[in-house]
Design an enzyme around this catalytic site. Structure first.
Site, PDB file in Angstrom:
ATOM      1  N   GLU A 248     -26.522   4.306  11.287  1.00 54.28           N
ATOM      2  CA  GLU A 248     -27.580   4.309  12.309  1.00 54.28           C
ATOM      3  C   GLU A 248     -28.526   3.198  11.912  1.00 54.28           C
ATOM      4  O   GLU A 248     -29.260   3.327  10.932  1.00 54.28           O
ATOM      5  CB  GLU A 248     -28.331   5.644  12.310  1.00 54.28           C
TER       6      GLU A 248
ATOM      7  N   LYS B  33     -30.240  10.704  -0.704  1.00 54.37           N
ATOM      8  CA  LYS B  33     -31.065   9.656  -1.317  1.00 54.37           C
ATOM      9  C   LYS B  33     -32.152   9.197  -0.344  1.00 54.37           C
ATOM     10  O   LYS B  33     -31.886   8.489   0.617  1.00 54.37           O
ATOM     11  CB  LYS B  33     -30.220   8.432  -1.709  1.00 54.37           C
TER      12      LYS B  33
ATOM     13  N   GLU C 166     -35.875  -7.429  15.158  1.00 55.50           N
ATOM     14  CA  GLU C 166     -36.587  -6.161  14.987  1.00 55.50           C
ATOM     15  C   GLU C 166     -37.761  -6.369  14.036  1.00 55.50           C
ATOM     16  O   GLU C 166     -37.600  -6.894  12.944  1.00 55.50           O
ATOM     17  CB  GLU C 166     -35.645  -5.112  14.387  1.00 55.50           C
TER      18      GLU C 166
ATOM     19  N   CYS D 246     -36.982   3.523  14.960  1.00 53.29           N
ATOM     20  CA  CYS D 246     -35.785   2.712  15.229  1.00 53.29           C
ATOM     21  C   CYS D 246     -35.600   2.469  16.722  1.00 53.29           C
ATOM     22  O   CYS D 246     -35.135   1.423  17.131  1.00 53.29           O
ATOM     23  CB  CYS D 246     -34.563   3.386  14.636  1.00 53.29           C
TER      24      CYS D 246
HETATM   25  P1  NAD Z   1     -33.363  -0.172   4.444  1.00 51.04           P
HETATM   26  O1  NAD Z   1     -32.036  -0.511   4.994  1.00 51.04           O
HETATM   27  O2  NAD Z   1     -34.035  -1.152   3.590  1.00 51.04           O
HETATM   28  O3  NAD Z   1     -33.288   1.174   3.585  1.00 51.04           O
HETATM   29  C1  NAD Z   1     -32.741   2.364   4.066  1.00 51.04           C
HETATM   30  C2  NAD Z   1     -32.210   3.171   2.903  1.00 51.04           C
HETATM   31  O4  NAD Z   1     -31.120   2.469   2.307  1.00 51.04           O
HETATM   32  C3  NAD Z   1     -33.219   3.386   1.778  1.00 51.04           C
HETATM   33  O5  NAD Z   1     -33.026   4.675   1.236  1.00 51.04           O
HETATM   34  C4  NAD Z   1     -32.843   2.312   0.782  1.00 51.04           C
HETATM   35  O6  NAD Z   1     -33.239   2.609  -0.530  1.00 51.04           O
HETATM   36  C5  NAD Z   1     -31.340   2.306   0.912  1.00 51.04           C
HETATM   37  N1  NAD Z   1     -30.679   1.052   0.514  1.00 51.04           N
HETATM   38  C6  NAD Z   1     -31.206  -0.194   0.453  1.00 51.04           C
HETATM   39  N2  NAD Z   1     -30.272  -1.072   0.031  1.00 51.04           N
HETATM   40  C7  NAD Z   1     -29.140  -0.370  -0.193  1.00 51.04           C
HETATM   41  C8  NAD Z   1     -27.819  -0.714  -0.620  1.00 51.04           C
HETATM   42  N3  NAD Z   1     -27.490  -1.971  -0.908  1.00 51.04           N
HETATM   43  N4  NAD Z   1     -26.898   0.257  -0.719  1.00 51.04           N
HETATM   44  C9  NAD Z   1     -27.208   1.527  -0.405  1.00 51.04           C
HETATM   45  N5  NAD Z   1     -28.428   1.919  -0.007  1.00 51.04           N
HETATM   46  C10 NAD Z   1     -29.394   0.983   0.117  1.00 51.04           C
HETATM   47  O7  NAD Z   1     -34.236   0.220   5.698  1.00 51.04           O
HETATM   48  P2  NAD Z   1     -35.739   0.670   5.711  1.00 51.04           P
HETATM   49  O8  NAD Z   1     -36.585  -0.555   5.595  1.00 51.04           O
HETATM   50  O9  NAD Z   1     -35.963   1.793   4.777  1.00 51.04           O
HETATM   51  O10 NAD Z   1     -35.826   1.267   7.194  1.00 51.04           O
HETATM   52  C11 NAD Z   1     -36.018   0.492   8.290  1.00 51.04           C
HETATM   53  C12 NAD Z   1     -34.737   0.273   9.049  1.00 51.04           C
HETATM   54  O11 NAD Z   1     -34.100   1.506   9.381  1.00 51.04           O
HETATM   55  C13 NAD Z   1     -34.998  -0.379  10.388  1.00 51.04           C
HETATM   56  O12 NAD Z   1     -34.102  -1.426  10.607  1.00 51.04           O
HETATM   57  C14 NAD Z   1     -34.778   0.725  11.397  1.00 51.04           C
HETATM   58  O13 NAD Z   1     -34.462   0.310  12.684  1.00 51.04           O
HETATM   59  C15 NAD Z   1     -33.720   1.512  10.759  1.00 51.04           C
HETATM   60  N6  NAD Z   1     -33.717   2.885  11.295  1.00 51.04           N
HETATM   61  C16 NAD Z   1     -32.697   3.247  12.132  1.00 51.04           C
HETATM   62  C17 NAD Z   1     -32.661   4.532  12.660  1.00 51.04           C
HETATM   63  C18 NAD Z   1     -31.542   4.961  13.559  1.00 51.04           C
HETATM   64  O14 NAD Z   1     -31.373   6.167  13.752  1.00 51.04           O
HETATM   65  N7  NAD Z   1     -30.768   4.066  14.098  1.00 51.04           N
HETATM   66  C19 NAD Z   1     -33.661   5.428  12.338  1.00 51.04           C
HETATM   67  C20 NAD Z   1     -34.697   5.018  11.496  1.00 51.04           C
HETATM   68  C21 NAD Z   1     -34.691   3.734  10.969  1.00 51.04           C
END
Ligand code: NAD
Length: 486
Positions: free
Chosen positions: A254, A179, A388, A288
């Site tokens: 992650e 997804k 962040e 991230c």
């Molecule tokens: P997000 O958590 O909003 O979304 C990430 C994914 O989760 C998307 O596909 C989203 O549609 C899905 N999602 C959202 N709510 C959900 C739920 N309730 N249940 C299941 N899935 C759900 O994050 P974002 O804004 O897309 O990305 C930014 C964040 O990701 C930042 O905090 C960043 O640090 C983190 N990030 C971490 C890493 C790592 O490897 N640690 C890498 C990249 C990004």
């Protein structure tokens, strides 16, 4: 700017392209032009059910029965085909994410292919062991796949982070429902296309696009999914952990970061300067592991910060599709507004703005561009030192000695990555041991390799991606006892 034709994309379930059962679609926007470039299906519960049925059938059928080596061969073909289509994939990544085509084509897409290739090599090398137990028994272990994996990824490195999950999951014999983030679904769908091209059996890789709250949540709650591999925000990670408890699903998370980049006075300051700026501005800060907290020794701070500010001011936003551009557009209007809010809060709380601080314009009057931004005189209590931002905003904090630097670095709920710049080998390793972070860079920043594990300490999550470590998170161990007493 010319208007591009809109692509209408469907969900991929069981190697078939299907409209979402509810008939809903979502727009995909190019953040650099604000144009709608595609529509994709908005999957719901019915689609998740169908994908789980397909993935389960593949797991119990052709995929489960295939030899590990053959699985590896298919994964290797997947990697090759990603590289053959690298130009097109890079263009898609740039168009939905806003990152420079240079980064997409030269860094992200090759890294995704390399990851798939790396795990292709692992497929027939994941083994059990024989155990010297007491008594007359032959006791051995089988390392078995978990089953159906729900892989949920964010928008910053869409294809790369998908590969970090798809690679080890498929190599170890699982099937996957991928997804992508709603903002960046196009490369995940292209990966699905490639999976069909190279002959992955139906149901092995399914791609469901749609909002996290619907399709993401439905995947997490589904009893037919054995594990959720998630990359995204910390709050989403917490919600997933709570929800996964009901089905006792395995999860790896992650999550976010607020990574410290520590510059000691004895460092090669030119190298540290490059690391300080690329550490935060690479990927527009939507990384991230971004080095968003710059900790600088008080004795060199003023002079160092002058250079950081000068370097930030030289980084100019450009058209992401231009191969010369090194700094692109933020991913969305929402993300732009988040960054603007943090900048306003930083000013209110008394941090000194020394570079950027506002929107950038590439001459089109369109796009979600934001200037590389640097704040000096940030104290650890300020909001931009703690939260962040996930954007191109650097917070500089000073320290007096090495132990104060370590204390300040660790003064964060996050623990994804950290760096230290010094010429003193003892200090470098001393600091590396004390830092609470899953990755520590010494005299470098943002270096990754598919063979090296990556993941968080503390609120940055748990589990490791990449390297041999990831394989453990996609397998389970069975002990088999055979009575040899005659
Ligand atoms: P997000 O958590 O909003 O979304 C990430 C994914 O989760 C998307 O596909 C989203 O549609 C899905 N999602 C959202 N709510 C959900 C739920 N309730 N249940 C299941 N899935 C759900 O994050 P974002 O804004 O897309 O990305 C930014 C964040 O990701 C930042 O905090 C960043 O640090 C983190 N990030 C971490 C890493 C790592 O490897 N640690 C890498 C990249 C990004």
């Amino acid at each position: 700017m010319p208007t591009t034709a809109i692509d209408h994309k469907k969900l991929l379930i069981n190697n078939e392209w299907r409209d979402a059962a509810g008939g809903r679609t979502m727009d995909v926007i190019n953040p650099a032009t604000e144009e709608v470039i595609a529509t994709v299906g908005a999957a719901g519960q019915e689609d998740v059910d169908a994908a789980v049925t397909a993935a389960r059938a593949a797991f119990e059928g052709p995929w489960g029965k295939m030899s590990a080596r053959e699985r590896g061969r298919l994964l290797s073909k997947l990697a090759d085909r990603v590289m053959e289509r690298a130009d097109e994939l890079a263009a898609l990544e740039t168009r939905h994410n806003g990152k420079p085509i240079f980064e997409a084509r030269q860094i992200e897409i090759p890294a995704a292919a390399e990851c798939l290739e790396y795990y292709a090599g692992w497929a027939d090398k994941v083994m059990g062991e024989t155990i010297p137990v007491k008594g007359n028994y032959l006791t051995y272990t089988l390392r078995e796949p978990l089953g159906v994996i729900g892989a949920i990824v964010p928008w910053n490195f869409p294809l790369l982070l998908a590969s970090w999950k798809v690679g080890p999951a498929l190599a170890t014999g699982n099937t996957v429902i991928l997804k992508p983030a709603p903002e960046t679904p196009l490369t995940a769908l292209a990966l699905g296309e490639i999976a069909i091209e190279v002959g992955l059996p139906p149901g092995v890789l399914n791609v469901l696009t749609g909002p996290g709250a619907d399709v993401g949540q439905a995947l997490v709650a589904h009893p037919g999914i054995d594990k959720i591999a998630f990359t995204g925000g910390t709050n989403t990670g917490k919600a997933i952990m709570r929800s996964a408890a009901d089905t006792l699903k395995r999860i790896t998370l992650e999550l976010g970061g607020k990574s410290p980049n520590i510059v000691l006075a004895d460092a090669d300051l030119d190298a540290a300067l490059r690391g300080a700026t690329s550490g935060i501005f690479y990927g527009k800060g939507e990384v991230c592991a971004a080095g968003s907290r710059l900790l600088v020794d008080r004795s060199i701070k003023d002079q160092f910060m002058e250079k950081v500010a000068a370097r930030a001011k030289k980084m100019v936003a450009g058209d992401p599709m231009d191969p010369k551009t090194r700094y692109g557009s933020l991913v969305s209007k929402r993300q732009l507004e988040i960054v603007e809010r943090y900048v306003a809060v930083a000013k209110q709380e008394g941090a000194t703005l020394v570079a950027g601080g506002g929107r950038a314009d590439i001459g089109t009057g369109k796009g979600f561009f934001f200037q590389p931004t640097v704040f000096d005189h940030v104290t650890p209590e300020m909001t931009i030192a703690r939260e962040e931002i996930f954007g191109p905003v650097l917070a500089a904090i000073e320290f007096g000695d090495v132990d104060e630097a370590i204390a300040r670095a660790n003064q964060s709920p996050y623990g994804l990555a950290a760096a230290v710049w010094t010429r003193d080998i003892k200090k470098a390793h001393y600091v590396a041991r004390k830092l609470q972070a899953g990755t520590v860079w010494i005299n470098t920043y943002n270096i990754f390799d598919t063979a090296a594990p990556f993941g968080g300490y503390k609120a940055s999550g748990f589990g490791r991606e990449m390297g041999a470590h990831a394989l453990e998170h996609y397998t389970q161990v069975k002990s088999v006892w055979v009575d040899l007493n005659l």
